[in-house]
Design a protein around this motif. Structure first.
Motif, short mmCIF file in Angstrom:
data_model
loop_
_atom_site.label_atom_id
_atom_site.label_comp_id
_atom_site.label_asym_id
_atom_site.label_seq_id
_atom_site.Cartn_x
_atom_site.Cartn_y
_atom_site.Cartn_z
N PHE A 148 -14.63 -53.06 1.11
CA PHE A 148 -13.53 -52.09 1.02
C PHE A 148 -12.30 -52.72 0.37
O PHE A 148 -11.52 -52.03 -0.29
CB PHE A 148 -13.20 -51.53 2.41
N ALA A 149 -12.12 -54.02 0.58
CA ALA A 149 -11.00 -54.69 -0.08
C ALA A 149 -11.18 -54.62 -1.59
O ALA A 149 -10.23 -54.35 -2.34
CB ALA A 149 -10.91 -56.15 0.39
N GLU A 150 -12.39 -54.87 -2.04
CA GLU A 150 -12.67 -54.79 -3.49
C GLU A 150 -12.40 -53.36 -4.00
O GLU A 150 -11.76 -53.17 -5.03
CB GLU A 150 -14.13 -55.18 -3.72
N ALA A 151 -12.89 -52.38 -3.22
CA ALA A 151 -12.69 -50.98 -3.62
C ALA A 151 -11.20 -50.62 -3.63
O ALA A 151 -10.73 -49.85 -4.48
CB ALA A 151 -13.46 -50.06 -2.69
N THR A 152 -10.46 -51.20 -2.69
CA THR A 152 -9.00 -50.95 -2.63
C THR A 152 -8.34 -51.50 -3.89
O THR A 152 -7.45 -50.86 -4.48
CB THR A 152 -8.41 -51.61 -1.37
N GLY A 153 -8.78 -52.68 -4.32
CA GLY A 153 -8.23 -53.26 -5.56
C GLY A 153 -8.53 -52.38 -6.77
O GLY A 153 -7.66 -52.17 -7.63
N ARG A 154 -9.75 -51.87 -6.82
CA ARG A 154 -10.10 -50.98 -7.96
C ARG A 154 -9.22 -49.74 -7.95
O ARG A 154 -8.70 -49.32 -8.98
CB ARG A 154 -11.57 -50.56 -7.86
N ARG A 155 -9.06 -49.16 -6.76
CA ARG A 155 -8.26 -47.94 -6.68
C ARG A 155 -6.79 -48.23 -7.00
O ARG A 155 -6.13 -47.42 -7.65
CB ARG A 155 -8.39 -47.34 -5.26
N ALA A 156 -6.30 -49.39 -6.61
CA ALA A 156 -4.90 -49.73 -6.90
C ALA A 156 -4.68 -49.80 -8.41
O ALA A 156 -3.64 -49.35 -8.92
CB ALA A 156 -4.54 -51.06 -6.24
N ALA A 157 -5.65 -50.35 -9.12
CA ALA A 157 -5.50 -50.44 -10.58
C ALA A 157 -5.48 -49.04 -11.20
O ALA A 157 -4.71 -48.78 -12.14
CB ALA A 157 -6.64 -51.27 -11.17
N GLU A 158 -6.29 -48.15 -10.66
CA GLU A 158 -6.25 -46.76 -11.16
C GLU A 158 -4.90 -46.13 -10.87
O GLU A 158 -4.34 -45.42 -11.71
CB GLU A 158 -7.35 -45.94 -10.46
N MET A 159 -4.39 -46.36 -9.67
CA MET A 159 -3.09 -45.77 -9.30
C MET A 159 -1.98 -46.32 -10.18
O MET A 159 -1.02 -45.62 -10.52
CB MET A 159 -2.78 -46.06 -7.83
N ALA A 160 -2.10 -47.59 -10.57
CA ALA A 160 -1.09 -48.19 -11.44
C ALA A 160 -1.06 -47.46 -12.79
O ALA A 160 0.01 -47.17 -13.34
CB ALA A 160 -1.39 -49.67 -11.64
N VAL A 161 -2.24 -47.15 -13.29
CA VAL A 161 -2.32 -46.49 -14.60
C VAL A 161 -1.80 -45.05 -14.51
O VAL A 161 -1.01 -44.60 -15.35
CB VAL A 161 -3.78 -46.49 -15.11
N SER A 162 -2.23 -44.35 -13.47
CA SER A 162 -1.83 -42.94 -13.36
C SER A 162 -0.44 -42.79 -12.77
O SER A 162 0.09 -41.69 -12.70
CB SER A 162 -2.85 -42.18 -12.51
N GLN A 163 0.14 -43.92 -12.31
CA GLN A 163 1.46 -43.92 -11.68
C GLN A 163 1.55 -42.94 -10.51
O GLN A 163 2.56 -42.26 -10.30
CB GLN A 163 2.56 -43.68 -12.71
N GLY A 164 0.46 -42.90 -9.76
CA GLY A 164 0.49 -42.07 -8.56
C GLY A 164 -0.83 -42.13 -7.83
O GLY A 164 -1.79 -42.71 -8.32
N PRO A 165 -0.86 -41.56 -6.65
CA PRO A 165 0.30 -40.99 -5.96
C PRO A 165 1.23 -42.07 -5.42
O PRO A 165 0.80 -43.17 -5.09
CB PRO A 165 -0.31 -40.19 -4.81
N LYS A 166 2.50 -41.70 -5.36
CA LYS A 166 3.50 -42.59 -4.77
C LYS A 166 3.61 -42.29 -3.27
O LYS A 166 3.23 -41.19 -2.83
CB LYS A 166 4.86 -42.35 -5.43
N PRO A 167 4.15 -43.24 -2.51
CA PRO A 167 4.31 -42.98 -1.07
C PRO A 167 5.03 -41.67 -0.77
O PRO A 167 4.65 -40.95 0.16
CB PRO A 167 5.11 -44.19 -0.59
#
Ligand code: FES
Length: 586
Positions: free
Chosen positions: A234-253
């Protein structure tokens, strides 16, 4: 992953320009051994790591951070890990709570100051989770949390231990002379068998579960054991998702932490029999995103939310068993009729999307909604002449017969007074007495330590009495239990009525009718309040002074007044200087 538009990436403002500014920023990264390729046209994911050798619960976070980095790299991002201060519940004095806001400031300002497009928060031990969430909420850059997971179950004398809950009980057994010191030493050696946070539904497990209900982590991740390979996956999956969120700039908190999400979190809190500390953290977090969450909202939701999770201290099992029964996702699925299921999560999808495939309740660790372990939530909010701004009681961990009680006060002026007199054979006390501890609140202690589960006086313990009504302006460990009224607001140190209680004054507790009263005439209350002299603040300088000058009361979450969101707040701008190289806001 779609190709990032670097003109929109925050990190491009540091690394994207082909001038002296870009040169300086890129060389700072290349000095660490990264090539220029590493920062070229790619999102930067910051990993806020609360690893520390002073925090046993988070001691596995370096391995988790490595797995997160792997995921970020797989998704084409650049992971950059940074340390934050960490808060260890067991070792930090006077209380880790005193430093929650400091850690939140550290996280917020680290995020804001550096070239980061998305953040992964690595938190586990009690206060590290709310502190990180609060800081990230104020910075408001796309954020996903990975919590540390519960430690392995401990065993003592062949029986599974709930470290927090059972430690309290065995400590009383030792004091009552029913346990040898040698056995107690054996208990000590067995109590914490691995990395990970406490494995009952204490504050850490409550807050990590709440992260999932808020939608701030990947679904099904909250209760995975700390040392399980699954957590690294899940940590690896969290890293993948974080990179996607960085590109899409969202969702924000600010897009995830909506009033609906807070209602979901409170509903889960009640259904799991979670820690009273979560009340304070959620009140503070909500104010970071401009939502004036009210203490009464907890009581309203508690009234119609049954407890459906059978985990200590309100139930029998540990979080490992909850994980094997389907985890928080299964609990959310069963709670669906009470939830805002379409609330947005960090996955970019709804909360429902995350729990829809979870297993059905097993009837042992998770019950059906119509066959709950308790008909209503574990936490009640009470008010009255002794707590005009409210107090809380964990009714699921209290003695039912004491939830309606009138008795004479036995007052302690602080923790030292308590320590000196609680076991005095001459202490005038009976099982009908009400123990009162004051000057232990946010400003008084300061830091509102977990002193609210006042020890039962030895003379009562020896008579077999295990619970009496206890009242304080302190907090209580999420693993503790008993008929303990907590978070009395306003606290004694700022002039709350708790400060004027005298030995023998009758105190009325009526949880069903949400009352907590000092049963003396109103004019006597007024007279005593007028004569009251407030104690000098414990700190005259440094962070302690900042704390006592600015900490809010428990009913507002104990954040600093200047850290709450402002209604007309504008995004903070980076300073314009030699190496900032741009003039826009962010
Ligand atoms: Fe860290 Fe309990 S001591 S979670």
């Amino acid at each position: 992953m779609e190709e990032p538009d670097i003109s929109k990436l925050r990190s491009a403002r540091w690394f994207g320009s082909h001038d002296l500014t870009g040169f300086v920023h890129r060389t700072a990264i290349q000095a660490e051994g990264f090539s220029g390729f590493a920062v070229k046209d790619r999102p930067v994911v910051g990993i806020a790591n609360s690893w520390s050798e002073l925090v046993n619960c988070n001691i596995h976070f370096r391995l988790l951070a490595d797995a997160v980095k792997r995921g970020v790299l797989m998704a084409g991002g650049l992971p950059l890990e940074f340390p934050t201060i960490s808060l260890g519940e067991s070792l930090m004095k006077p209380s880790a709570m005193q430093f929650r806001n400091l850690m939140a400031m550290d996280v917020e300002e680290s995020i804001r100051a550096y070239p980061l497009d998305a953040i992964v928060l690595l938190g586990g031990c009690d206060k590290t989770v709310p502190a990180q969430l609060m800081g990230a909420a104020s910075a408001d850059i796309p954020t996903i949390m990975l919590t540390g997971g519960p430690q392995e179950p401990a065993y003592f004398r062949g029986k599974q231990l709930g470290v927090g809950t059972d430690t309290w009980k065995y400590a009383d057994e030792l004091r009552a002379g029913r346990m040898t010191q040698a056995d107690f030493d054996e208990l000590e050696a067995s109590a914490k068998p691995s990395a990970g946070h406490c494995s009952e539904m204490g504050t850490a497990s409550t807050m990590t579960s709440i992260v999932e209900a808020l939608g701030m982590c990947l679904p099904s991740s909250a209760s995975i054991p700390a040392v399980a390979a699954r957590r690294s996956q899940f940590a690896e999956a969290t890293g993948r998702r974080a990179a996607e969120m960085a590109v899409s700039q969202g969702p924000k908190p600010s897009e995830v932490l909506t009033p609906e999400a807070f209602d979901n979190a409170i509903t889960l809190l009640m259904a799991i029999g979670g820690s009273t500390n979560a009340v304070i953290h959620l009140l503070a977090l909500a104010r970071r995103v401009g939502y004036e969450l009210d203490l009464d909202r907890f009581h309203q939701i508690s009234e119609h939310t049954p407890r459906i999770v059978n985990v200590r201290p309100s139930g029998e099992h540990l979080v490992q068993q909850l994980f094997h029964a389907g985890g928080v996702a299964s609990v959310l699925k069963e709670l669906a009729p009470l939830l805002n299921s379409d609330a947005l999560t960090v996955t970019g999808k709804s909360l429902e999307d995350g729990y829809i495939d979870a297993p059905e309740p097993d009837g042992n660790v998770i019950s059906k909604l119509d066959k709950p372990y308790d008909d209503e939530g574990g936490i009640a909010v009470i008010r009255g002449s002794l707590a005009p701004k409210g107090a809380v009681i964990k009714r699921s961990a209290a003695s039912p017969k004491l939830l309606t009680h009138t008795g004479p006060a036995v007052v302690f002026d602080g923790i030292y007074d308590l320590g000196e007199r609680i076991d005095d054979p001459d202490l005038e006390i009976t099982e009908d007495s009400v123990l009162v501890l004051r000057n232990c609140g946010p400003a008084g202690a300061p830091g509102m330590p977990e002193w609210g589960m006042l020890p039962i006086p030895e003379k009562l313990l020896k008579r077999g009495i295990r619970d009496i009504v206890r009242i304080s302006d302190a907090r209580m460990s999420g693993t503790a239990f008993g008929t303990t009224v907590l978070h009395v607001a306003p606290e004694a140190a700022v002039g709350g009525p708790l400060a004027i209680v005298r030995d023998g004054d009758p105190i009325v507790l009526d949880v069903e009718n949400q009352r907590l009263d000092l049963d003396i005439p109103d004019d006597e209350i007024e007279r005593r309040l007028e004569e009251l002299k407030l104690p000098d603040p414990r700190y005259r300088r440094g962070y302690g002074r900042l704390f006592v000058d600015h900490v809010l009361q428990a009913d507002e979450g104990c954040d600093f007044d200047f850290l709450q969101s402002l209604p007309d707040e504008e995004p903070q701008r980076l300073p314009y200087g030699l190496f900032s190289g741009w003039q826009g806001g962010w």
